[in-house]
Design an enzyme around this catalytic site. Sequence first.
Site, PDB file in Angstrom:
ATOM      1  NE  ARG A  95       6.301  43.515   3.180  1.00  0.00           N
ATOM      2  CZ  ARG A  95       6.531  43.931   4.346  1.00  0.00           C
ATOM      3  NH1 ARG A  95       5.573  44.382   5.236  1.00  0.00           N
ATOM      4  NH2 ARG A  95       7.748  43.471   4.836  1.00  0.00           N
ATOM      5  CG  ASP A 191      10.691  45.094  13.530  1.00  0.00           C
ATOM      6  OD1 ASP A 191       9.660  45.665  13.097  1.00  0.00           O
ATOM      7  OD2 ASP A 191      11.049  43.877  12.896  1.00  0.00           O
TER       8      ASP A 191
END
Length: 280
Positions: A95, A191
């Site tokens: 994804r 992140d």
Amino acid sequence: MRYEVAVRAQAALGEGPTWDAAGARLIWVDILGRRVHTYDPATGRRTVRTTETHVGAAKPRTGGGLVLNLRDGIGLADPDGTFRMLVRDAVPGRRGNDAAVAPDGSLWAGTMRYDEAPGGGTLTRVTGDGTAVTVLDDVTVSNGTGWSPDGRLMYYADTPTRRIDVFDHDGGRISGRRPLAGIEDGAGFPDGLTVDADGCVWVALWDGAAVRRYTPDGRLDLVLPLPVPRVTACAFGGAGLGDLYLTTARTGLAAPHPVAGSLLVVPGAGTGLAQPAFAG
């Protein structure tokens, strides 16, 4: 610095805060919830759009609407709600994840496998006409991407490496990959990230309950602790780009903190850079 709750939510995997200067609003997504959120801090107005598949990122476009990094490629949402695919790149078990718009208006879109298999992801540069070129392969979890104020450096995090890397950037090409900073064991994983007007790199720490700021030479000079373990991304927004917005996640937590999954803000945290819109 103290955080406030900008939007109280229970996003499974909040991600990708982006300040839309033209709309004076903050855009963010819930990847697993298949939702694109907008928030106007001046009025408190919010909107939510649901996508058909998981959505890794949503960024403003120069002509209005949004470009979306989806499970099966890159999609375009027009201001009237019309949707079409710009680049179809469906790979079973993979994804779209984080994405960023470069100074030239191209979208740098990351992917990852659902099982986070090593080397299963990519970073692809997509131009407004739909031309897509993979600039990095053998990526595991493609995450934060940002550019220095002069556009000559690109910062990047492949999360499991526990590093923030820096590249030389020229005309849409990158070279000279080297580490800017590493995250020590027990402090979480890098992140999403953003770059401020001084060229410092702010990075959210997944399982680290904090945001860190690194100077352009890689020195850690600020740690902003937060009550949620899974801080996913950060971006400057608001008047003067002085407020730091933070997305958070609830997924995988046995006992989430009450504000996990919410959009947080730290007023007056610094001064951000104006972010370009996607030229397509």
